[in-house]
Motif scaffolding. Structure first.
Motif, PDB file in Angstrom:
ATOM      1  N   TRP A 153       0.721  -0.957  -0.399  1.00 39.19           N
ATOM      2  CA  TRP A 153      -0.070  -0.191   0.124  1.00 39.19           C
ATOM      3  C   TRP A 153       0.608   1.594  -0.010  1.00 39.19           C
ATOM      4  O   TRP A 153       0.486   2.071   0.319  1.00 39.19           O
ATOM      5  CB  TRP A 153      -1.105  -0.042   1.067  1.00 39.19           C
ATOM      6  N   LEU A 154       2.076   1.353   0.406  1.00 38.41           N
ATOM      7  CA  LEU A 154       3.491   2.256  -0.065  1.00 38.41           C
ATOM      8  C   LEU A 154       4.206   1.984  -0.850  1.00 38.41           C
ATOM      9  O   LEU A 154       4.171   1.023  -1.660  1.00 38.41           O
ATOM     10  CB  LEU A 154       3.947   2.106   1.687  1.00 38.41           C
ATOM     11  N   LEU A 165      15.499  11.691   5.767  1.00 33.78           N
ATOM     12  CA  LEU A 165      14.147  10.998   5.636  1.00 33.78           C
ATOM     13  C   LEU A 165      13.874  10.339   4.453  1.00 33.78           C
ATOM     14  O   LEU A 165      13.507  10.994   3.157  1.00 33.78           O
ATOM     15  CB  LEU A 165      13.547  12.475   5.794  1.00 33.78           C
ATOM     16  N   THR A 166      13.125   9.509   4.407  1.00 36.74           N
ATOM     17  CA  THR A 166      12.575   8.256   3.489  1.00 36.74           C
ATOM     18  C   THR A 166      10.943   8.959   3.091  1.00 36.74           C
ATOM     19  O   THR A 166      10.247   8.731   3.775  1.00 36.74           O
ATOM     20  CB  THR A 166      12.821   7.132   3.598  1.00 36.74           C
ATOM     21  N   LEU A 167      10.496   8.826   2.103  1.00 41.20           N
ATOM     22  CA  LEU A 167       9.775   9.508   1.730  1.00 41.20           C
ATOM     23  C   LEU A 167       8.662   8.494   1.358  1.00 41.20           C
ATOM     24  O   LEU A 167       9.503   7.621   0.309  1.00 41.20           O
ATOM     25  CB  LEU A 167       9.145  10.874   1.408  1.00 41.20           C
ATOM     26  N   TYR A 168       7.311   7.988   1.540  1.00 42.68           N
ATOM     27  CA  TYR A 168       6.583   6.496   0.930  1.00 42.68           C
ATOM     28  C   TYR A 168       5.240   7.956   0.950  1.00 42.68           C
ATOM     29  O   TYR A 168       4.526   7.825   1.360  1.00 42.68           O
ATOM     30  CB  TYR A 168       6.972   5.447   1.654  1.00 42.68           C
ATOM     31  N   ARG A 169       4.830   6.916  -0.682  1.00 43.90           N
ATOM     32  CA  ARG A 169       3.214   7.846  -1.216  1.00 43.90           C
ATOM     33  C   ARG A 169       2.154   6.447  -0.550  1.00 43.90           C
ATOM     34  O   ARG A 169       2.817   5.335  -0.788  1.00 43.90           O
ATOM     35  CB  ARG A 169       3.135   8.257  -2.089  1.00 43.90           C
ATOM     36  N   VAL A 170       1.335   7.150   0.013  1.00 43.16           N
ATOM     37  CA  VAL A 170       0.425   5.397   0.472  1.00 43.16           C
ATOM     38  C   VAL A 170      -0.732   5.618  -0.896  1.00 43.16           C
ATOM     39  O   VAL A 170      -1.278   6.857  -1.430  1.00 43.16           O
ATOM     40  CB  VAL A 170      -0.264   6.846   0.980  1.00 43.16           C
ATOM     41  N   LEU A 171      -0.390   4.785  -1.842  1.00 38.42           N
ATOM     42  CA  LEU A 171      -1.345   4.515  -2.579  1.00 38.42           C
ATOM     43  C   LEU A 171      -2.687   4.342  -2.233  1.00 38.42           C
ATOM     44  O   LEU A 171      -3.504   3.605  -1.453  1.00 38.42           O
ATOM     45  CB  LEU A 171      -1.070   3.213  -3.324  1.00 38.42           C
ATOM     46  N   PRO A 172      -3.395   4.402  -3.100  1.00 39.36           N
ATOM     47  CA  PRO A 172      -4.892   4.358  -3.274  1.00 39.36           C
ATOM     48  C   PRO A 172      -5.415   3.253  -3.035  1.00 39.36           C
ATOM     49  O   PRO A 172      -4.719   2.360  -3.454  1.00 39.36           O
ATOM     50  CB  PRO A 172      -6.128   4.481  -4.616  1.00 39.36           C
TER      51      PRO A 172
END
Length: 174
Positions: A153-154, A165-172
């Motif tokens: 989901w990421l 700082l690692t970034l992850y998008r929350v997927l639909p």
């Protein structure tokens, strides 16, 4: 009738001991002496408190970010984003939701993130709170991210892969 030097010193010591700051500094000193070196990158200084650590995030459109509580304040300071948690005692609902999201298994963390309209997850490998929570909840989301396992989901923001700082998008939801 007249205070002597000994009486004045006793009063000064009693006054200093009554301050919470004194106890906090003493506790931090003891912690620094007794805390083992972590194996999560903490010794590298990648604690994610500098403004430069947030430059990439600051350039992204504002949204809700899931981040550990001790990084909530710097994120608010250096970016236009909103956070669920921060080091504030009056934000119990947000702090508990963020804590649960990070210590629950990734599937349950997804539900918490979506229920709180989270668009991004920020992960700081070298932060002490990250290591602490990952050790306490080895099946949780933070432990998964620390192990290099990205839940389905990421999606990692590619430019953040080698950053503190690692970034992850929350997927639909699919």
């Amino acid at each position: 009738a007249e205070p002597g030097t000994a009486s004045s010193l006793k009063l000064a010591v009693a006054w200093l001991v009554s301050f919470h700051v004194t106890w906090m500094l003493a506790a931090l000193g003891v912690w620094a002496l007794l805390a083992p070196a972590e194996t999560t990158g903490e010794q590298s200084g990648e604690t994610c408190y500098k403004g430069a650590d947030y430059a990439q995030l600051a350039a992204m459109p504002a949204e809700n970010v899931l981040v550990i509580s001790n990084l909530g304040a710097p994120m608010l300071r250096y970016t236009p984003h909103r956070v669920l948690a921060g080091p504030y005692h009056r934000n119990m609902a947000g702090n508990l939701a963020a804590l649960r999201a990070f210590i629950e298994p990734p599937g349950e963390a997804a539900e918490i993130a979506r229920a709180n309209a989270i668009g991004l997850v920020a992960f700081c490998r070298g932060n002490r709170e990250t290591g602490f929570l990952a050790r306490r909840a080895p099946e949780g989301l933070l432990a998964s991210l620390l192990a290099g396992d990205t839940p389905d989901w990421l999606e990692i923001v590619p430019e953040s892969r080698e950053k503190p700082l690692t970034l992850y998008r929350v997927l639909p939801r699919s």
